[in-house]
Design an enzyme around this catalytic site. Structure first.
Site, PDB file in Angstrom:
ATOM      1  N   GLY A 124       2.293 -11.490  -3.458  1.00  0.00           N
ATOM      2  CA  GLY A 124       3.235 -11.022  -4.477  1.00  0.00           C
ATOM      3  C   GLY A 124       4.343 -10.258  -3.773  1.00  0.00           C
ATOM      4  O   GLY A 124       5.457 -10.727  -3.585  1.00  0.00           O
ATOM      5  N   ARG A 125       3.977  -9.060  -3.294  1.00  0.00           N
ATOM      6  CA  ARG A 125       4.939  -8.189  -2.629  1.00  0.00           C
ATOM      7  C   ARG A 125       5.639  -8.882  -1.455  1.00  0.00           C
ATOM      8  O   ARG A 125       6.828  -8.684  -1.247  1.00  0.00           O
ATOM      9  CB  ARG A 125       4.209  -6.944  -2.117  1.00  0.00           C
ATOM     10  CG  ARG A 125       5.125  -5.855  -1.600  1.00  0.00           C
ATOM     11  CD  ARG A 125       4.324  -4.764  -0.881  1.00  0.00           C
ATOM     12  NE  ARG A 125       3.122  -4.387  -1.573  1.00  0.00           N
ATOM     13  CZ  ARG A 125       3.044  -3.379  -2.451  1.00  0.00           C
ATOM     14  NH1 ARG A 125       4.093  -2.669  -2.740  1.00  0.00           N
ATOM     15  NH2 ARG A 125       1.884  -3.088  -3.024  1.00  0.00           N
TER      16      ARG A 125
ATOM     17  N   TYR B 258       2.359   6.401  -6.844  1.00  0.00           N
ATOM     18  CA  TYR B 258       1.663   6.306  -5.551  1.00  0.00           C
ATOM     19  C   TYR B 258       2.302   7.175  -4.476  1.00  0.00           C
ATOM     20  O   TYR B 258       1.893   7.099  -3.318  1.00  0.00           O
ATOM     21  CB  TYR B 258       1.699   4.868  -5.024  1.00  0.00           C
ATOM     22  CG  TYR B 258       1.425   3.782  -6.024  1.00  0.00           C
ATOM     23  CD1 TYR B 258       0.151   3.642  -6.589  1.00  0.00           C
ATOM     24  CD2 TYR B 258       2.409   2.872  -6.387  1.00  0.00           C
ATOM     25  CE1 TYR B 258      -0.108   2.625  -7.490  1.00  0.00           C
ATOM     26  CE2 TYR B 258       2.150   1.850  -7.287  1.00  0.00           C
ATOM     27  CZ  TYR B 258       0.899   1.736  -7.837  1.00  0.00           C
ATOM     28  OH  TYR B 258       0.642   0.729  -8.721  1.00  0.00           O
TER      29      TYR B 258
ATOM     30  N   CYS C 130      11.470  13.378 -19.112  1.00  0.00           N
ATOM     31  CA  CYS C 130      10.955  14.739 -19.264  1.00  0.00           C
ATOM     32  C   CYS C 130       9.604  14.909 -18.582  1.00  0.00           C
ATOM     33  O   CYS C 130       8.585  15.152 -19.251  1.00  0.00           O
ATOM     34  CB  CYS C 130      10.857  15.073 -20.742  1.00  0.00           C
ATOM     35  SG  CYS C 130      12.443  14.858 -21.530  1.00  0.00           S
ATOM     36  N   GLU C 131       9.568  14.739 -17.310  1.00  0.00           N
ATOM     37  CA  GLU C 131       8.355  14.946 -16.517  1.00  0.00           C
ATOM     38  C   GLU C 131       8.785  15.389 -15.125  1.00  0.00           C
ATOM     39  O   GLU C 131       9.708  14.791 -14.547  1.00  0.00           O
ATOM     40  CB  GLU C 131       7.582  13.628 -16.335  1.00  0.00           C
ATOM     41  CG  GLU C 131       7.176  12.952 -17.597  1.00  0.00           C
ATOM     42  CD  GLU C 131       5.677  12.749 -17.708  1.00  0.00           C
ATOM     43  OE1 GLU C 131       4.935  13.171 -16.812  1.00  0.00           O
ATOM     44  OE2 GLU C 131       5.275  12.161 -18.725  1.00  0.00           O
TER      45      GLU C 131
ATOM     46  N   GLY D  15      -1.774  -9.165  -0.726  1.00  0.00           N
ATOM     47  CA  GLY D  15      -1.877  -7.879  -0.034  1.00  0.00           C
ATOM     48  C   GLY D  15      -1.035  -7.770   1.210  1.00  0.00           C
ATOM     49  O   GLY D  15      -0.994  -6.709   1.831  1.00  0.00           O
TER      50      GLY D  15
HETATM   51  N1  LLP Z   1      -4.016 -11.345  -6.138  1.00  0.00           N
HETATM   52  C1  LLP Z   1      -4.610 -10.491  -6.973  1.00  0.00           C
HETATM   53  C2  LLP Z   1      -5.878 -10.872  -7.602  1.00  0.00           C
HETATM   54  C3  LLP Z   1      -4.001  -9.256  -7.256  1.00  0.00           C
HETATM   55  O1  LLP Z   1      -4.597  -8.408  -8.089  1.00  0.00           O
HETATM   56  C4  LLP Z   1      -2.776  -8.923  -6.652  1.00  0.00           C
HETATM   57  C5  LLP Z   1      -2.129  -7.633  -6.896  1.00  0.00           C
HETATM   58  C6  LLP Z   1      -2.193  -9.859  -5.776  1.00  0.00           C
HETATM   59  C7  LLP Z   1      -2.842 -11.062  -5.541  1.00  0.00           C
HETATM   60  C8  LLP Z   1      -0.866  -9.602  -5.091  1.00  0.00           C
HETATM   61  O2  LLP Z   1      -0.921  -8.547  -4.231  1.00  0.00           O
HETATM   62  P1  LLP Z   1       0.334  -8.279  -3.265  1.00  0.00           P
HETATM   63  O3  LLP Z   1       0.474  -9.472  -2.376  1.00  0.00           O
HETATM   64  O4  LLP Z   1       1.514  -8.110  -4.117  1.00  0.00           O
HETATM   65  O5  LLP Z   1      -0.042  -7.050  -2.530  1.00  0.00           O
HETATM   66  N2  LLP Z   1       1.545  -1.834  -8.363  1.00  0.00           N
HETATM   67  C9  LLP Z   1       1.135  -1.712  -6.974  1.00  0.00           C
HETATM   68  C10 LLP Z   1       0.505  -2.977  -6.458  1.00  0.00           C
HETATM   69  C11 LLP Z   1      -0.627  -3.494  -7.330  1.00  0.00           C
HETATM   70  C12 LLP Z   1      -1.190  -4.813  -6.884  1.00  0.00           C
HETATM   71  C13 LLP Z   1      -2.062  -5.422  -7.939  1.00  0.00           C
HETATM   72  N3  LLP Z   1      -2.650  -6.696  -7.568  1.00  0.00           N
HETATM   73  C14 LLP Z   1       2.338  -1.260  -6.144  1.00  0.00           C
HETATM   74  O6  LLP Z   1       3.407  -1.062  -6.701  1.00  0.00           O
HETATM   75  O7  LLP Z   1       2.200  -1.055  -4.937  1.00  0.00           O
END
Ligand code: LLP
Length: 434
Positions: A278-279, A320, A361-362, A242
């Site tokens: 992740g991000r 989003y 097409c949206e 997150g």
């Molecule tokens: N751990 C779990 C259990 C998760 O479900 C996720 C992301 C992460 C870690 C990693 O989160 P991050 O560090 O990347 O924030 N598609 C959306 C984001 C969805 C995140 C889903 N879960 C977007 O494009 O903003």
């Protein structure tokens, strides 16, 4: 610029590390995702080092960017992985990940996926319901195994992010209510197939301040103490991901600030700490190259730049309302340091306000709305910045559009790491049934 300076303008030309973006587009065509190996590794190390005081296991959340070559790069740098499906586990293992550094979350793990993960001997399951814990217990018992699990606790904390990516509030489908956790752990204490060793939480994504983590840990550390008093040997604490990145070029909460804010709680927990960014690792480490195919203007003066990338390549703006900086690959002045929603970074005189859209097409198919940009020409190459996370990973074949190519840059070298999909590829799984 964000991305540890991997993407920079030099003499009016955008570079990824030492490679001109224009050359990548000429060689591999567009739309094309471009990743910086240096940025991925630097950002992995930066968050690992920020939390160094607790020697964390960093599990890259591969759902953000699952290209095998990127996974291999991170595995080589020592990263573990957070996976959300059997398919993701398959991919990280193929890329050379150590199963013993892999955690598995998700509310809908099937018994098949659980069996697969058990046989691969992953580090831990993050369990999201009583029913899932029972299923893991059944599968493990049948195999004569004991699954190591963490309870994913829903701490009911407001993460102040987009509602679609907030996961740690009571009404979300994720995790087990903090109030139900002790009873569940007590009930499962003598289950032969499960060994409850950890507590996990993941509050949501793109959390821009430290407060939600602090609020969650204040609750969770107390829970861990109570679980221990009740005889459960909790020795692993997974604080999820997150951690935010900048989408505007502005400073955002740093890895060091997140780590400093939670340090006392992590120490107090006396657990092995796991983080699942992740991000943070992927977001600024990739961009999307696209070409303007057509310009058009309505009677009322609204302008569109129609590009060869669309919501099928990058769905975040559509889904989003996310903001991604977009800028021409050739630009004398380069990308302004900060580009914010609704602001004109070009200067009123020369800017043109356009919707940057795709060919799907949206009406919801757009990469940017009402964006002030230098006047764009047909054929012009654009970079959509900070698209490394949840970019290609969420792409689709809607409108029978072949998915983009992916290119990995390392210093002065760039190489294809995923071929552009073909028409033949689009029908491969259906053609035999004609
Ligand atoms: N751990 C779990 C259990 C998760 O479900 C996720 C992301 C992460 C870690 C990693 O989160 P991050 O560090 O990347 O924030 N598609 C959306 C984001 C969805 C995140 C889903 N879960 C977007 O494009 O903003």
């Amino acid at each position: 610029m964000a991305g540890e300076d991997a993407f920079q303008y030099r003499d009016g030309e955008l570079f990824c590390e030492e490679v001109p973006a224009r050359r990548i587009a000429e060689q591999y065509s567009t739309p094309c995702y471009v990743y910086s190996a240096r940025s991925f590794v630097t950002r992995y190390r930066r968050i690992r080092d920020a939390f160094a005081a607790c020697d964390p296991l960093v599990c890259f959340s591969m759902k953000s960017c699952g290209n095998l070559s990127v996974l291999k790069l991170l595995a080589g740098a020592g990263s573990g992985f957070d996976v959300a499906s059997g398919g993701e586990l398959y991919k990280v293992l193929l890329a050379g990940a150590d199963a013993r550094k892999t955690v598995f979350a998700g509310v809908g793990k099937t018994s098949g996926e659980i069996e697969y993960a058990l046989k691969q001997r992953i580090f831990m399951f993050n369990v999201e319901s009583r029913a899932e814990l029972a299923c893991i217990n059944d599968v493990a018992s049948r195999l004569g195994e004991r699954a190591t699990v963490a309870i994913r606790v829903n701490p009911d904390v407001e993460p102040h992010t987009h509602e679609k990516i907030a996961t740690g509030k009571a009404e979300a489908k994720f995790g087990i209510d903090i109030g139900q956790t002790e009873d569940l752990v007590a009930d499962a204490a003598d289950w032969a197939g499960t060994d409850i060793r950890g507590v996990h939480f993941h509050l949501g994504s793109l959390i821009s301040s430290v407060e939600p983590y602090v609020a969650a840990l204040a609750k969770i550390v107390g829970l861990i103490e109570r679980l221990r008093s009740a005889g459960c040997n909790v020795d692993r604490l997974n604080i999820g991901g997150g951690f935010c990145v900048s989408y505007t070029g502005e400073e955002v909460t740093s890895a060091e600030e997140y780590a400093a804010a939670v340090q006392t709680y992590l120490e107090k927990s006396d657990c092995k700490v796991i983080i699942e960014p992740g991000r943070y690792i992927a977001g600024n480490s990739g961009l999307l190259l696209t070409r303007v195919i057509y310009r058009k203007e309505t009677e009322s003066g609204k302008r569109f730049a129609v590009c060869d990338a669309a919501m099928t390549d990058l769905i975040r703006p559509t889904l989003y309302g996310s903001f991604h900086r977009i800028w021409p690959v050739r630009s004398e002045a380069g990308l302004p340091e900060v580009v914010r929603p609704g602001k004109n970074p070009v200067g009123a005189a020369s800017a043109e306000v356009v919707d940057v859209v795709g060919g799907v097409c949206e009406t919801g198919d757009f990469l940017a709305k009402d964006r002030a940009l230098p006047p764009l020409k047909e054929g012009e190459l654009l970079a959509v910045f900070d698209a490394g996370a949840y970019g290609f990973a969420m792409s689709s074949n809607y409108n029978a559009r072949p998915r983009a190519a992916e290119v990995l840059v390392e210093g002065g070298e760039c190489r294809l790491v995923r071929r552009r999909e073909t028409y033949e590829g689009l029908v491969r799984l259906e053609k035999e049934f004609l």
